[in-house]
Scaffold this motif. Structure first.
Motif, PDB file in Angstrom:
ATOM      1  N   SER A 125      34.090  72.644 -88.519  1.00 18.20           N
ATOM      2  CA  SER A 125      34.098  74.030 -88.058  1.00 18.20           C
ATOM      3  C   SER A 125      35.050  74.193 -86.874  1.00 18.20           C
ATOM      4  O   SER A 125      35.705  75.216 -86.729  1.00 18.20           O
ATOM      5  N   ILE A 126      35.152  73.169 -86.039  1.00 18.27           N
ATOM      6  CA  ILE A 126      36.128  73.254 -84.943  1.00 18.27           C
ATOM      7  C   ILE A 126      37.541  73.278 -85.520  1.00 18.27           C
ATOM      8  O   ILE A 126      38.371  74.106 -85.137  1.00 18.27           O
ATOM      9  N   CYS A 127      37.792  72.403 -86.478  1.00 17.62           N
ATOM     10  CA  CYS A 127      39.128  72.373 -87.095  1.00 17.62           C
ATOM     11  C   CYS A 127      39.491  73.741 -87.661  1.00 17.62           C
ATOM     12  O   CYS A 127      40.606  74.220 -87.478  1.00 17.62           O
ATOM     13  N   GLU A 128      38.536  74.350 -88.329  1.00 16.55           N
ATOM     14  CA  GLU A 128      38.827  75.653 -88.940  1.00 16.55           C
ATOM     15  C   GLU A 128      39.221  76.678 -87.893  1.00 16.55           C
ATOM     16  O   GLU A 128      40.080  77.518 -88.111  1.00 16.55           O
ATOM     17  N   ARG A 129      38.569  76.587 -86.743  1.00 16.28           N
ATOM     18  CA  ARG A 129      38.871  77.596 -85.723  1.00 16.28           C
ATOM     19  C   ARG A 129      40.140  77.273 -84.950  1.00 16.28           C
ATOM     20  O   ARG A 129      40.700  78.147 -84.287  1.00 16.28           O
ATOM     21  N   VAL A 130      40.568  76.040 -85.011  1.00 18.32           N
ATOM     22  CA  VAL A 130      41.771  75.656 -84.279  1.00 18.32           C
ATOM     23  C   VAL A 130      43.037  75.846 -85.133  1.00 18.32           C
ATOM     24  O   VAL A 130      44.107  76.138 -84.618  1.00 18.32           O
TER      25      VAL A 130
END
Lengths: 875, 428
Positions: free
Chosen positions: A239-244
């Motif tokens: 989920s962090i990757c998606e937001r970054v």
């Protein structure tokens, strides 16, 4: 009218004139005068003599004049601290101004005045500004905390500004959040273990929200901060990757590269079969390619980082070879980097293209670049076996050009090709020999001599060739001399009859006429070998050589992992860990990629050799020992429980009472007792030094012998005053883990030498292993069970801890204080099972299961083995 | 963070310094000078230089070195991007970024630097915000200021500074509301001696000049957005909408800015507009050679190629050139060894040709290095990738703006490699 008028001078003396103008009644004249002063300052002229006059202009409503005076103050306050104090009142008043621009300006400027007396007055206004209603003021104040910390770190801590700064991470304004993060990151850099940026899922969420809304620079700070976070599982990581990911399309290349860092790091945690993993890989290529169309300086930094990325994940850019083709007007530093990456990406599929390019480069103007290109052809041959033949023929073509430096470079790489593919391309030796006379660089001469020696049996006139080199033996460089010696000995062993004279000649040259110890030693060794046992000599000198491989060019994997965590930083440009070169960052924490790697490593434990045994010894051996109450080990699990108080909260790591390590009778009156402690991530050795002699002791120093975990004093021992008779002094010595490593028996043994003005004394002591349990030892819950199951039974140890009257929660809390983390808890048939993890400073993971029967004061602990996260440094 | 900045001209004079933390002695620049000397060409100075106590990160723009000093671990790209921003800001304020203009405006420069960075952290780098804080110099304003005694420094907090759209100031008003977009594509290509493409890609940007009142919310859509798979946007662009609908939706900054840049690397999409035929040979005996270059159109999509310039880097041994051009003018600089042929407009009916003889240093051996040929050109009204803007819609405001899109294609780093020198025996 331009500002150049401010530089004109008159005969009377510039300073004198300016002084008069500064004290003028006319506002306009005053402002012009201040401008002149600033202009002089910018070119490095010393105008500090005008200090009082300029400060007098500070009380004004004119914002421009005020700013100019502030500019002056920042530059010169340091040299005139007493005068600078005159400015304080105005600052304090301005901090109350209704205009937020002025409030911010005042607090900003005050922070730039590096004078102790001023900083005292700064605290109150700063505290107000940190809570100001206007976000512009708050964001400026956040940076001011970092400034103040740089001037007086203690003051900042005492005043509680760090906590206020941490609160600002939750501020409603994204710009304030970004600046708070930036300030905290800068402060944290000088306190590597301070845990200032305590990242948890909530703060991460706040940062990710702010990320979308703050300025490009703020995004860089936030992304760099995110990169330090360890997600608890792959879902969070995704989920962090998606937001970054959207940051990859930012126009600012620094934002892009910081985003790449976060993604490269968190990707480690994603399972490879996940669809998202593939998507992410695909998304990484275009932004990296785009970085290469930016200005040359940006390209250079990007290329250095891409060099790391292609080593870690070659699949990302494997189809993008062409963007690394060199343009003739690229600056040389870009050309060389591109070349290096081309080789890393070379594969059977694209080798023809690469070779055609390299051949083109070998005819360019720039000598350095041409050399690198020729060398690159050799590296291709070694990397892509199928291309070796084509590479060799390309090199031969280049040798035919007779361009001196090209020929020499080609010969050096052909030597390497011979070493990779022995007995395959010897037909070219004749061509090489034709160029013997043109070689004037030591490396090329040495390479040629090596070739002649190695293939002496196939070169008819090898003896003549070598003899011709021998004539000027003394003028050759050491490299060539050594090579010549070896080559002639090889020749002799292959053709003993004709070359006896030659070998005697070289041996006497090497042993009798040379000052070079290496050469003499090698000469003597050969001499002895030849004279005592020619068969053995043959076996030694003509032994089969290990093949060289492409890996010699690659960055060592653990270093690569660390560098991937530092993408976008100076470390990534120099390809060295930050600890190796960044000044002022004492004891930088080594960063590691997160977890998936661990799982694959578990499987490897089955193959463990003796080194693994050393690791295995760690936990099981030490823990039961402490059960027996052996005070020397002090601090296995048993001791950790032993803390008084007993209720609830983690109380920090357990510290054993001091024991006597060095008796006064053995040390001419110096008695040392001590213990070890882990405080805030820093390992400390607490010592009490007692002088039981009659004379004063001074000049204390301490040193450790090599030990199992590389413990070493992080700085000198601070005994400031001489130790008078019967006096005791307490010293706390911070330790680092960067010392040399050697396995000790027992594992936690530490040999210490203490020196004073009288003598040097030695003693040994044992440190509790819990000292080495690091703060980020929480294993990933999702993979715990799988890892646990994968561990073979024979690397398990079981023992009991007796007489503990704590329930499981209290026990778990208490253990957490010593960095033993409870990952999961199960209750089966009235038994509480705690699954726990520990990570040691050298990267070894220990997983444990603790069974607690309610009402039974005896705990059973199973410590299966250890997952090998990184090899012991000791090998 | 960024500790200090030194500006150094090409002759090695340090003409401006600014410190954001404690003062660092300018002697630190000695390490830079050392590297500068070693690099010979100013372009070749390495961007990151390590000294015993500091790091020097520098860029070279408009014959000025911007040398920044850092002491702790700072992302170098961050520093380089910032330095570029400084150079751009000077350009923006003073019309050009040169030593003279910087010296002429030294106080404004100093004020700007102070406003752009605080303790080494970027503070205000958006041109919109800076201009509200510090007004750019104009002749009229400096006259007014001298008469009225008012100042160049804004007294109020810039409006954009804290809003969620920091790039736009509030209360913008125009009598003529207009929004113009320039789609500019540059072809980067390497061709081999026979003219076959070794490598080619398109670097595109869309520059915008938006002068609209109020808070307009714009949406730009393309006929063929599929062409774009590698894009970088100005921070104002809503990435989500691009991801889902392939439209560019944004609230624009006021004035000129770069809306997006893109990169097309699929080689079948990169058309090569012209071809170059060349033949350079040297006689084996004697000290002369022959040169023959011809240029013609290849894939121009029916448009005219303009501003065509061919540059050849000759080997060192070439002393002079005696050539004749059927079109345009040529010039050979014997010092830099650069032959420049300015052709102008390419007429497909009558192809330009440059030929004649070269004279070489007598007795010199055959040149070792291969020459390279650089091409510059321009094609109006064409985006070579075929990218086309479909429409521009405006929401949030009531007036009708003037809109316009222009396309232009240029050669970027467009080079062709030349064949190895052909040795010809002189006829006796």
């Amino acid at each position: 009218m331009t500002d150049s008028k401010y530089f004109t001078t008159t005969k009377k003396g510039e300073i004198f004139e300016l002084k008069a103008e500064l004290n003028s009644d006319k506002k306009e004249k005053k402002k012009e005068a201040v401008k002149k002063v600033i202009a002089s300052m910018t070119v490095g002229k010393d105008v500090s003599a005008l200090f009082p006059d300029v400060v007098n202009c500070m009380q004004t409503d004119n914002l421009e004049l005020k700013k100019l005076v502030y500019l002056y103050l920042m530059n010169y306050a340091k040299s005139q601290p007493d005068m600078a104090i005159m400015a304080v009142n105005t600052f304090v008043k301005d901090c109350e101004d209704p205009n937020p621009l002025i409030r911010a300006l005042a607090v900003r400027t005050m922070g730039c005045i590096r004078v102790d007396k001023i900083t005292e007055y700064l605290c109150e206004p700063l505290r107000k500004c940190l809570k100001d209603e206007d976000p512009y003021v708050r964001k400026t104040a956040a940076v001011c905390v970092a400034k103040l910390h740089d001037i007086n770190a203690q003051l900042v801590e005492d005043q509680g500004f760090l906590d206020t700064l941490k609160d600002l991470i939750s501020d409603s304004n994204p710009m304030v959040v970004a600046n708070a993060v930036a300030a905290l990151s800068e402060i944290a850099e000088s306190h590597p273990n301070s845990n200032l940026l305590d990242l948890n899922p909530q703060t991460i969420n706040k940062l990710l929200t702010a990320l979308n809304e703050c300025t490009e620079w703020g995004q860089i700070f936030i992304l760099d901060c995110l990169a330090n976070y360890m997600p608890c599982d792959d879902r969070e990581s995704q989920s962090i990757c998606e937001r970054v990911t959207p940051r990859l399309s930012h126009a600012n290349s620094a934002v892009v590269l910081s985003a790449v860092k976060v993604l490269m790091k968190f990707m480690e945690m994603l399972p490879k079969d996940l669809d998202y993993y593939g998507t992410l890989l695909k998304k990484l290529a275009p932004p990296l390619v785009t970085l290469l169309s930016a200005e040359a300086e940006l390209q250079y930094v990007a290329l250095r980082n891409i060099n790391l990325i292609v080593q870690k994940r070659p699949e990302i850019l494997k189809h993008e070879m062409k963007v690394f083709f060199v343009k003739y007007n690229d600056p040389i530093y870009v050309k060389l980097e591109k070349l290096d990456i081309m080789i890393r990406l070379a594969s059977q599929a694209n080798i023809a293209q690469v070779l055609a390019e390299l051949k083109e480069y070998a005819t360019e103007v720039d000598v350095d670049f041409v050399r690198k290109a020729v060398r690159a052809i050799g590296r291709c041959a070694i990397k892509v076996e199928q291309s070796a033949e084509r590479c060799v023929s390309t090199l031969l073509d280049l040798i035919q050009t007779k361009v001196n430096y090209v020929v020499q470079e080609a010969i050096v790489v052909i030597k390497d090709i011979f070493r990779k593919y022995p007995n395959k391309y010897e037909s070219v030796i004749a061509t090489l020999c034709e160029n013997l006379d043109s070689l004037d660089e030591p490396e090329a001469r040495a390479a040629m001599i090596w070739i002649v020696g190695e293939y002496a049996e196939r070169i008819d006139n090898a003896d003549e060739l070598l003899e011709s080199f021998l004539e000027g033996f003394h003028d050759e460089s050491a490299q060539v001399q050594l090579q010549l010696l070896t080559a002639i000995v090889k020749l002799f062993l292959k053709k003993p009859t004709e070359t006896q004279e030659l070998v005697q000649q070289v041996l006497s040259l090497a042993t009798q006429d040379s000052d070079n110890p290496d050469l003499r030693d090698r000469g003597y060794i050969y001499w002895r070998l030849l004279s005592t046992d020619p068969v053995a000599a043959k076996e030694v000198v003509l032994a089969e050589k290990p093949l060289i491989s492409e890996e010699t060019d690659l960055i060592e994997p653990t270093l690569l992992e660390e560098l991937i965590c530092h993408i976008g930083t100076l470390a990534s440009v120099y390809h060295k860990p930050p600890s190796a070169f960044v000044e002022g960052s004492r004891g930088v924490q080594h960063k590691r990629l997160p977890a998936r790697a661990v799982i694959t490593l578990v499987k490897r434990t089955g193959l463990s050799g003796s080194n693994m045994g050393a690791g295995l010894g760690v936990a099981p051996a030490a823990m039961p020992a402490s059960l027996g109450g052996a005070p020397a080990v002090g601090g296995g699990l048993g001791d950790l429980f032993d803390l008084g108080g007993g209720v609830g909260m983690p109380t920090g790591s357990y510290v054993a009472p001091k024991t006597v390590w060095l008796l006064a009778i053995k040390a001419k009156g110096l008695e040392i007792s001590g213990t070890f402690a882990r405080r805030g991530g820093i390992i400390q050795m607490d010592l009490s030094l007692t002088n039981k002699a009659m004379s004063v002791m001074t000049d204390f120093a301490v040193q450790f012998n090599r030990n199992s975990f590389g413990l070493a004093p992080a700085g000198p021992m601070q005994v400031l005053t001489p130790l008078s008779p019967n006096q005791t002094i307490d010293v706390s010595l911070p330790l680092s883990m960067s010392g040399p490593v050697m396995k000790m028996e027992p594992l936690n043994n530490l040999q210490v030498a203490v020196k004073n003005n009288i003598d040097v004394f030695y003693f040994s002591c044992q440190y509790p292993l819990s000292l080495l349990f690091v703060e980020d030892g929480r294993f990933y819950r999702q993979v715990f069970l799988a890892t646990w199951k994968d561990i073979p039974n024979d690397s398990e140890a079981q023992f009991q801890i007796k007489d503990i009257h704590l329930n499981s929660d209290v026990a778990s809390n208490k253990l957490q204080g010593s960095n033993i983390f409870t990952i999961a808890k199960r209750t089966v048939e009235g038994q509480d099972m705690l699954y726990q993890s520990i990570k040691l400073t050298n990267g070894i993971w220990v997983l444990a299961e603790m069974r607690i029967q309610t009402g039974n004061p005896n705990y059973t602990c199973t410590v299966p083995r250890i997952v090998y996260a990184s090899l012991l440094h000791s090998q | 963070m960024i500790h200090s900045l030194f500006l150094i001209n090409n002759a090695g004079d340090l003409f401006l310094e600014k410190h954001w933390k404690s003062v660092i002695s300018r002697s630190v620049c000695d390490y830079f000078f050392e590297a500068r000397e070693k690099a010979v060409e100013p372009d070749n100075v390495p961007p990151v230089i390590r000294t015993p106590h500091h790091y020097l990160i520098n860029i070279y723009r408009e014959k000025i070195f911007f040398v920044s000093v850092i002491q702790t671990e700072v992302p170098p790209l961050f520093v380089i991007e910032f330095l570029h921003r400084v150079a751009e800001t000077f350009q923006d304020y003073f019309g050009e970024c040169s030593e003279t203009t910087i010296k002429d405006n030294v106080v404004i420069v100093y004020e700007l630097l102070e406003e752009m960075l605080d303790n080494g952290f970027p503070l205000a780098t958006e041109s919109n915000i800076l201009k509200e804080l510090i007004r750019p110099p104009t002749i009229l304003r400096s006259m007014v200021n001298t008469i009225t005694g008012s100042s160049n420094v804004g007294e109020t907090l810039p409006t954009g500074q804290l809003s969620n759209i920091p790039w736009r100031r509030a209360g913008v008003k125009y009598t003529n509301n207009e929004a113009y977009f320039d789609v500019v594509e540059e072809i980067d290509a390497i061709l081999d001696k026979s003219g076959t493409t070794v490598f080619a890609e398109i670097q595109g940007v869309i520059d915008a000049c938006v002068k609209l009142s109020g808070m307009p919310d714009l949406t730009l859509s393309f006929m063929n957005p599929r062409l774009l798979d590698d894009v970088s946007f100005h921070p104002c662009v809503r990435y989500k909408r691009w991801e889902s609908e392939r439209v560019i939706s944004f609230i624009p900054p006021d004035g000129n800015f770069q809306l997006m840049s893109y990169h097309i690397s699929a080689q079948n999409l990169v058309a090569i507009p012209i071809y170059v035929k060349q033949n350079i040979s040297f006689f084996e005996t004697g000290s002369s050679g022959r040169l023959d270059i011809a240029v013609g159109p290849k894939q121009t999509m029916g448009k005219t190629v303009e501003c065509l310039v061919v540059t050849v880097h000759m080997p060192k041994v070439v002393l002079s050139a005696n050539l004749s051009a059927t079109q345009g003018t040529y010039n050979y600089d014997p010092v830099t060894k650069i032959l420049l042929w300015d052709i102008g407009k390419l007429n497909p009916q009558k192809l330009p040709n440059l030929k004649g003889s070269l004279s070489l240093q007598s007795g010199a051996p055959k040149p070792e290095e291969n020459p390279s040929l650089n091409i510059d050109l321009k094609i109006q009204q064409l985006a070579i990738s075929g990218l086309k803007v479909n429409r521009l819609d405006m929401y949030g405001e009531k007036y009708k703006p003037f809109k316009g899109v222009k396309y232009v294609t240029k050669a970027g780093k467009f080079q062709q490699r030349l064949s190895e020198w052909l040795l010809v025996h002189t006829e006796v």
